[in-house]
Design an enzyme around this catalytic site. Structure first.
Site, PDB file in Angstrom:
ATOM      1  N   ASP A   4       0.990  -1.548  -0.170  1.00  0.00           N
ATOM      2  CA  ASP A   4      -0.120   0.027   0.021  1.00  0.00           C
ATOM      3  C   ASP A   4       1.026   1.444  -0.336  1.00  0.00           C
ATOM      4  O   ASP A   4       1.835   1.031   0.135  1.00  0.00           O
ATOM      5  CB  ASP A   4      -0.990   0.105   1.720  1.00  0.00           C
ATOM      6  CG  ASP A   4      -2.073   0.913   1.145  1.00  0.00           C
ATOM      7  OD1 ASP A   4      -2.325   2.193   0.332  1.00  0.00           O
ATOM      8  OD2 ASP A   4      -1.482   1.883   2.507  1.00  0.00           O
ATOM      9  N   PHE A   5       0.513   2.386  -0.609  1.00  0.00           N
ATOM     10  CA  PHE A   5       0.991   3.869   0.177  1.00  0.00           C
ATOM     11  C   PHE A   5       0.810   4.741   1.006  1.00  0.00           C
ATOM     12  O   PHE A   5       2.021   4.822   1.871  1.00  0.00           O
ATOM     13  CB  PHE A   5       0.915   3.993  -1.871  1.00  0.00           C
ATOM     14  CG  PHE A   5       1.159   5.942  -2.232  1.00  0.00           C
ATOM     15  CD1 PHE A   5       2.846   5.378  -2.110  1.00  0.00           C
ATOM     16  CD2 PHE A   5       1.984   6.845  -1.380  1.00  0.00           C
ATOM     17  CE1 PHE A   5       4.056   6.307  -2.261  1.00  0.00           C
ATOM     18  CE2 PHE A   5       1.953   7.946  -1.641  1.00  0.00           C
ATOM     19  CZ  PHE A   5       3.727   7.670  -2.439  1.00  0.00           C
ATOM     20  N   ASP A   6      -0.353   5.319   0.791  1.00  0.00           N
ATOM     21  CA  ASP A   6      -0.919   5.923   1.374  1.00  0.00           C
ATOM     22  C   ASP A   6      -0.389   5.547   3.160  1.00  0.00           C
ATOM     23  O   ASP A   6      -1.016   4.714   3.613  1.00  0.00           O
ATOM     24  CB  ASP A   6      -1.770   6.432   1.763  1.00  0.00           C
ATOM     25  CG  ASP A   6      -2.121   6.906   1.149  1.00  0.00           C
ATOM     26  OD1 ASP A   6      -1.631   7.308  -0.059  1.00  0.00           O
ATOM     27  OD2 ASP A   6      -4.064   7.201   0.389  1.00  0.00           O
ATOM     28  N   ARG A  35     -14.107  13.364  -1.925  1.00  0.00           N
ATOM     29  CA  ARG A  35     -12.354  13.816  -1.147  1.00  0.00           C
ATOM     30  C   ARG A  35     -12.267  14.768  -2.725  1.00  0.00           C
ATOM     31  O   ARG A  35     -12.083  15.955  -2.653  1.00  0.00           O
ATOM     32  CB  ARG A  35     -11.581  13.153  -1.344  1.00  0.00           C
ATOM     33  CG  ARG A  35     -11.995  12.969   0.387  1.00  0.00           C
ATOM     34  CD  ARG A  35     -10.343  11.913   0.920  1.00  0.00           C
ATOM     35  NE  ARG A  35     -10.999  10.388   0.421  1.00  0.00           N
ATOM     36  CZ  ARG A  35     -10.086   9.430  -0.026  1.00  0.00           C
ATOM     37  NH1 ARG A  35      -9.064   9.849   0.166  1.00  0.00           N
ATOM     38  NH2 ARG A  35     -10.830   8.408  -0.611  1.00  0.00           N
ATOM     39  N   THR A  52      -2.647   1.113  -4.499  1.00  0.00           N
ATOM     40  CA  THR A  52      -3.453   2.072  -3.847  1.00  0.00           C
ATOM     41  C   THR A  52      -4.271   2.715  -4.666  1.00  0.00           C
ATOM     42  O   THR A  52      -4.488   2.773  -5.841  1.00  0.00           O
ATOM     43  CB  THR A  52      -1.761   4.005  -3.907  1.00  0.00           C
ATOM     44  OG1 THR A  52      -2.760   4.411  -2.790  1.00  0.00           O
ATOM     45  CG2 THR A  52      -1.931   3.576  -4.853  1.00  0.00           C
ATOM     46  N   GLY A  53      -5.355   3.209  -3.478  1.00  0.00           N
ATOM     47  CA  GLY A  53      -6.266   3.383  -3.880  1.00  0.00           C
ATOM     48  C   GLY A  53      -6.075   5.413  -4.675  1.00  0.00           C
ATOM     49  O   GLY A  53      -6.520   6.533  -4.345  1.00  0.00           O
ATOM     50  N   LYS A  89      -8.379  -4.499  -3.618  1.00  0.00           N
ATOM     51  CA  LYS A  89      -6.981  -4.905  -4.180  1.00  0.00           C
ATOM     52  C   LYS A  89      -6.872  -6.068  -4.221  1.00  0.00           C
ATOM     53  O   LYS A  89      -5.539  -6.678  -5.002  1.00  0.00           O
ATOM     54  CB  LYS A  89      -6.304  -3.847  -2.530  1.00  0.00           C
ATOM     55  CG  LYS A  89      -6.572  -2.252  -2.911  1.00  0.00           C
ATOM     56  CD  LYS A  89      -5.507  -2.584  -1.778  1.00  0.00           C
ATOM     57  CE  LYS A  89      -5.245  -0.370  -1.918  1.00  0.00           C
ATOM     58  NZ  LYS A  89      -4.359   0.145  -0.542  1.00  0.00           N
ATOM     59  N   ASP A  94      -7.249  -2.376   2.891  1.00  0.00           N
ATOM     60  CA  ASP A  94      -6.207  -3.341   2.241  1.00  0.00           C
ATOM     61  C   ASP A  94      -6.527  -4.816   2.385  1.00  0.00           C
ATOM     62  O   ASP A  94      -5.912  -5.457   2.149  1.00  0.00           O
ATOM     63  CB  ASP A  94      -4.629  -2.774   2.613  1.00  0.00           C
ATOM     64  CG  ASP A  94      -3.969  -1.687   2.618  1.00  0.00           C
ATOM     65  OD1 ASP A  94      -4.151  -1.431   1.206  1.00  0.00           O
ATOM     66  OD2 ASP A  94      -3.534  -0.412   3.539  1.00  0.00           O
TER      67      ASP A  94
END
Length: 216
Positions: A7-9, A52, A95-96, A141, A168
């Site tokens: 994942d990124f965030d 968002r 990632t989202g 994912k 995730d």
């Protein structure tokens, strides 16, 4: 070869690019509110994400770049990614978050990954339209991980997923090994191993011979 999907965030990155965009465009409180609604499972991920992004309608491209310039990797993340790839491990980010922000962050750190699966902000006439498109608009994912495993010719049960948020969870469940990175309680119970920091994650990879201990 092994496939490791991150994942990124809040895993590789110290902050959420979406939150950084909200701050830059003076909609931080509204953005955070939608994030928190998602965390409380009051709305699904796609509803939260689209909400968002809609707040960013009209945001000039230069301000988007300014926000993404503030996104940094966690200490040790760039070195870990580089050492994994030198150890013949295929590295993916699923990632989202937003492709452009992830790419800018990796470029500044001087590293690359083998696969990036992320969403895209829609730009027209130098400004955001308030729309988003891409392969991770929902929380599936696991689907992306499966497709990456096929592309790499790797068995899914030999893949490793690293993440800590509710979105995730499908990827962690699908992977051969689920590594929770400072996971929320809902996610922690589904992880094979839990690490609180990038240093501990590196130690785990070293101890299991996933990456060469000396990074060569």
């Amino acid at each position: 070869m092994t496939l490791v999907a991150f994942d990124f965030d809040d895993t590789l990155a110290q902050s959420d690019p979406g939150i950084l965009l909200g701050r830059e465009y003076d909609v931080a409180s509204e953005t955070r509110g939608l994030v928190e609604q998602g965390l409380r499972d009051e709305i699904d991920f796609e509803t939260s994400l689209r909400g968002r992004v809609s707040l960013l309608e009209g945001m000039p491209e230069r301000r988007v770049e300014t926000a993404f310039d503030r996104c940094q990797l966690r200490d040790g993340a760039a070195e870990l990614i580089a050492d994994l790839r030198r150890s013949d491990v295929s590295v993916a980010i699923v990632t989202g978050s937003f492709e452009r922000g992830v790419e800018a962050t990796l470029d500044r750190a001087g590293i690359a990954v083998d696969h990036l699966v992320a969403n895209r902000l829609v730009l027209e006439n130098g400004a955001l339209t308030g729309d988003v498109e891409g392969p991770v608009l929902d929380d599936r994912k696991d689907r992306s991980l499966g497709e990456l495993a096929v592309a790499e010719g790797e068995d899914l049960d030999r893949t490793i997923a690293v993440g800590g948020g509710a979105t995730d969870l499908p990827m962690l469940r699908a992977a051969g090994t689920a590594v929770g990175f400072d996971p929320v309680p809902l996610v922690e119970q589904h992880c094979d191993v839990v690490v609180p920091s990038m240093r501990k994650l590196r130690l785990y990879f070293d101890q299991h011979d996933i990456v060469d201990a000396d990074g060569t």
